[in-house]
Design an enzyme around this catalytic site. Sequence first.
Site, PDB file in Angstrom:
ATOM      1  CB  CYS A 166      13.521   8.004  10.159  1.00  0.00           C
ATOM      2  SG  CYS A 166      14.420   6.775   7.912  1.00  0.00           S
ATOM      3  CD  GLU A 169      10.209  11.704  12.722  1.00  0.00           C
ATOM      4  OE1 GLU A 169       9.011  10.915  12.811  1.00  0.00           O
ATOM      5  OE2 GLU A 169      10.802  10.803  12.520  1.00  0.00           O
ATOM      6  CD  GLU A 203      13.646  -0.564   9.497  1.00  0.00           C
ATOM      7  OE1 GLU A 203      13.892   0.304  10.262  1.00  0.00           O
ATOM      8  OE2 GLU A 203      14.077  -1.413   9.306  1.00  0.00           O
ATOM      9  CE  LYS A 254      -1.890   2.707   2.905  1.00  0.00           C
ATOM     10  NZ  LYS A 254      -1.983   3.755   2.083  1.00  0.00           N
TER      11      LYS A 254
END
Length: 509
Positions: free
Chosen positions: A305, A407, A270, A196
């Site tokens: 990231c 983040e 992840e 997806k």
Amino acid sequence: MTEMSTGMPGTAERERQAKALAARLSGRLVIGGKLLRPIAEETFPVDNPGNGEIIGAAARCRAADVNRAVETAAAAFPAWAAMPARERSNLLLEAAKRLEREAEPIACLSSLETGNAIATQTRGEARTMVDIFRFFAGMASETKGKTVPWTPRRFLFTKRVPVGVVGAIIPWNAPLMQTASKIAPALAAGNTVVLKTAEQAPLAVMRIFEVLQEVLPPGVANVISGLGEEAGRALAEHPLVRKITFTGSSAVGSQLLHYAADKIVPVTAELGGKNPNIVMPDADLDLAVAGIVQGMRLFRQGQSCTAGTRIYVHQDLYAEVLRRVTAELGKGKMGNPLDETTQVGAIISREQLARVERYVAMARETPGARILTGGERPKDEALRRGYFYLPTLIEGVPAESPVCRDEIFGPVATVAPWTDFDAVIAEANDSRYGLAAVIWTRDLARSMEFIDRIEAGFVQVNQFSVAEASIEYGGTKISGIGRELSPESMIDHFTWSKTVIINYGTPGV
Ligand code: NAD
């Protein structure tokens, strides 16, 4: 050298071609080797972050589409798993060759929908995608078990077996590389996949899967698009999906672990990062300054990231490093992501830009905090309609502020001076995240101590680069579970182990 003299199409032509490809793939999905529409024919718009224009649409897949894709992948699984590994390997090598041929249009389409610049991000990312396919194609024969010495006249061995249908869910920040990282090892190990795409960047990934259909048996590699809560959740919860591989935020990663818990399937996750970048007093200054700038990952507008967003510079070098880093941060040319001269593109969406602005506003209101550079959208009239934001460096933010803790996923970093090594390591580790960490020093003992003590899965000394094929990648704490890109990660995450004992002469049972 002008674009004309290199024989490459100019910006306008590149944009025209990418838009044509976007239009053709709009509202489509690839299931069973065919370019299809979703059953309910619903779509949602996809825009160009460089100017806010709608450039196409994504198919809004619902549970029925997910079911169709998963059942198709399940039907293709037995033959794909039974194919001799070298044959699978050859097919994947051929797929890599076709993707390489299509790399430039795929990169342009990715720039159009992600805002990542062609020159500094998507062209290189497309090369990495091809490289990951090649690497794992070569690994297809490596799903080996082991023999175990046990008792005489009994032969004990383990066999690695593909898991079945793999459900892959990816984010928007580097969709070409994410696609390859998920599906190349899964396919090489003998699994079939349903991937997806992210809402914001579905079209270039559609093109990747369309190219794969030229080579792979129908149903082996399928792709859908849709909303996370609808299509993503339906995929993760589908009973025939025997493995979930996910890259995205820690919040969604946690939800996926809950879905997987109900049916007891493994998850590779992840997730996010808030990564420390530490400059020691003996650092090579040129290297460290370049590394801080590189570490902010501005060629992806900080939407990485791995980005080093918590910068700690020893007090002795603090003023000098700040002066040099702030000067460098202003230098990257911002502009149309498809322009060959653009170095820094646009943030993915209006919502993500607003998120960045919220965190910078929070910093601005924090007593003692100071925005050293950036902190606003660029003034250039040509960039007004796009989601552009200047590289931003902030000092004086307390460690417990959300600006230092969360983040942000944009071109924003905080910087702080330090004097005590133990204290800076403690501060670096005082985070819910544990993805990447970097140190700049000439002191071998200190760097080894850093390696021992830092809580991060991807650790670098005197360099700041990113993962690629063969370099194992992944985090600890809320940055994730499992690893990607290494041979071991393919075997650990995309096969399971069967223990076999053959008695060829020991009396009794
Ligand atoms: P996100 O978590 O919002 O979305 C990622 C994907 O999950 C999308 O495809 C989305 O549709 C889907 N999703 C959302 N809700 C879902 C649900 N309930 N069930 C199933 N699927 C669902 O992340 P994003 O904003 O697209 O990407 C940014 C994040 O990705 C950042 O946190 C970044 O650090 C992380 N990331 C991590 C790595 C890594 O290797 N560790 C690499 C790239 C990006």
